[in-house]
Motif scaffolding. Structure first.
Motif, short mmCIF file in Angstrom:
data_model
loop_
_atom_site.label_atom_id
_atom_site.label_comp_id
_atom_site.label_asym_id
_atom_site.label_seq_id
_atom_site.Cartn_x
_atom_site.Cartn_y
_atom_site.Cartn_z
N ASP A 106 0.84 -1.19 0.00
CA ASP A 106 0.00 0.00 0.00
C ASP A 106 0.88 1.25 0.00
N ALA A 107 1.22 1.71 -1.19
CA ALA A 107 2.05 2.91 -1.33
C ALA A 107 1.69 3.59 -2.66
N PRO A 108 0.49 4.19 -2.75
CA PRO A 108 0.04 4.78 -4.02
C PRO A 108 0.94 5.92 -4.51
N TRP A 109 1.76 6.45 -3.63
CA TRP A 109 2.65 7.55 -4.01
C TRP A 109 3.86 7.07 -4.79
N TYR A 247 10.70 12.14 -0.53
CA TYR A 247 10.15 12.46 0.79
C TYR A 247 9.51 11.22 1.43
N PHE A 248 8.61 10.55 0.67
CA PHE A 248 7.90 9.40 1.22
C PHE A 248 8.85 8.26 1.58
N VAL A 305 1.16 18.64 6.13
CA VAL A 305 0.30 17.79 6.98
C VAL A 305 -0.32 16.68 6.14
N ASN A 306 -0.80 17.03 4.95
CA ASN A 306 -1.40 16.02 4.08
C ASN A 306 -0.37 15.00 3.60
N ILE A 310 -0.61 11.00 4.08
CA ILE A 310 -0.48 10.03 2.98
C ILE A 310 0.56 8.99 3.34
N SER A 311 1.67 9.46 3.92
CA SER A 311 2.76 8.56 4.27
C SER A 311 2.32 7.51 5.30
#
Length: 391
Positions: A106-109, A247-248, A305-306, A310-311
């Motif tokens: 689960d890592a859509p980014w 970043y993620f 914050v968002n 997400i992370s």
């Protein structure tokens, strides 16, 4: 005795690969249609049946070697190779194993290959699953007569037999997999299968060396992903200038404070201020973080914050309707940083005050005051202590 001899002859010929000469299709009218055995893609499966029978009676080293070499021939029929005209590109024999062993994380980014190895399911699949004849083989539903003249379906092969191959045969299988990966640059399943084998044999470096030699950046990144080498993966994404993915990745990585600071310094150099602030915070560089945060707008903080949500797999907030909530959080974070800074200053003062008479001179204290490590009150108290020492 003659009948037994004939049965034994058929049995030996089955092991050698010369019996049976035909495959059988039974019609609804109970008639039989004969087909010649395809020696390349079907014969190894038939031989496996006869070899298995003889191993039940005697498992000498020669017979085990015969089985292992035949397993290599069976394996060739299940993956896309030049010699079988890439017919098995769908990897149907391995589909259940691959689907059980690998799942999308689960890592859509992340825009790369997100397949992760499910350890428990992977080992269970090795122990429990069996290979069936590939769907690309037109003879897969036909039957053959065994040495007792009984009709049998083409056998299944336990996957664990392939994973248990010894030294020389293991090298042969790895070479075949390497060739399949090279020859099928768009078939990710072949690469997953190779990784599954070398992982079981503690030879994942072989996979990494191959994809680097072939300049397969997608698989090189995936190797870091599946091995959880986030530090190396982050470096690759930094080189590509992919700030968000970087970043993620680093946010999920477990780095030391010094490593987080190095990441923060890089984001700051790239003028990604809100991302730089985030990693200064993780590095516990509170003074630098506070200075950056005070120069970040509330909107940028809301975006951060968002990103944090997400992370961690949480729902994002709407930037417009939740603006008042973001403003409150922004002020709370500033106060938190100020609190951390005050605590650190107090700790610094305590250390300096205890050691001042023995270790610090006026120049050291003035430098610490100039760099904000001491308040004005603490500075004057330490100067007085130094003067008292001189008297």
């Amino acid at each position: 005795f003659q009948l037994f001899q004939k049965k034994w002859d058929r049995f030996k010929e089955g092991v050698q690969g010369t019996y049976p000469k035909y495959l059988i299709e039974q019609t609804k009218q109970r008639t039989e249609i004969r087909y010649s055995v395809n020696e390349q893609i079907t014969r190894p499966w038939i031989k496996h049946y006869f070899i298995t029978q003889i191993l039940r009676q005697s498992d000498t080293q020669d017979e085990i070697l015969t089985r292992d070499l035949n397993l290599i021939e069976i394996f060739k029929t299940t993956i896309p190779l030049v010699e079988n005209s890439f017919a098995e590109s769908s990897m149907s024999s391995w589909r259940m194993f691959l689907d059980s062993s690998f799942r999308d994380v689960d890592a859509p980014w992340y825009n790369g290959i997100r397949k992760g190895l499910m350890q428990e399911r992977y080992y269970s699949a090795i122990e429990q699953l069996e290979l069936e004849v590939p769907t690309s083989n037109p003879q897969r539903l036909l039957q053959f007569y065994d040495h007792t003249k009984m009709l049998r379906k083409l056998p299944r092969v336990p996957i664990k037999l392939l994973f248990a191959l010894p030294g020389n045969e293991r090298e042969l299988l790895i070479d075949i997999l390497c060739q399949a990966v090279i020859s099928n640059p768009h078939n990710i399943d072949v690469a997953l299968l190779m990784y599954a084998f070398v992982k079981a044999w503690n030879r994942t470096a072989d996979f990494f060396d191959l994809v680097r030699e072939e300049h397969r950046k997608d698989l090189e990144e995936w190797y870091c992903w599946v091995e959880n080498d986030m530090k190396r993966l982050g470096t690759m994404k930094r080189t590509a200038g992919d700030y968000m993915t970087t970043y993620f990745i680093y946010d999920r990585a477990r780095l030391t404070a010094e490593e987080y600071k190095e990441v923060a310094d890089w984001f700051l150099k790239e003028s990604e201020f809100k991302l730089a602030y985030h990693f200064y915070y993780k590095a516990k560089e509170f003074e630098t973080g506070l200075e950056l945060l005070q120069n970040i707008s509330t909107k940028e903080f809301a975006e951060l914050v968002n990103l944090r949500r997400i992370s961690s797999g949480e729902r994002q907030f709407d930037l417009t309707s939740e603006s008042s909530r973001f403003t409150t959080w922004y002020q709370e974070e500033i106060e938190t940083l100020r609190g951390f800074t005050r605590i650190r200053t107090a700790e610094t003062y305590k250390q300096v005050a205890v050691k001042a008479r023995q270790h610090y001179d006026r120049e050291t204290i003035e430098n610490k005051y100039a760099f904000g490590e001491l308040t004005e009150d603490e500075y004057h108290r330490l100067i007085q202590q130094l003067q008292g020492r001189k008297q």
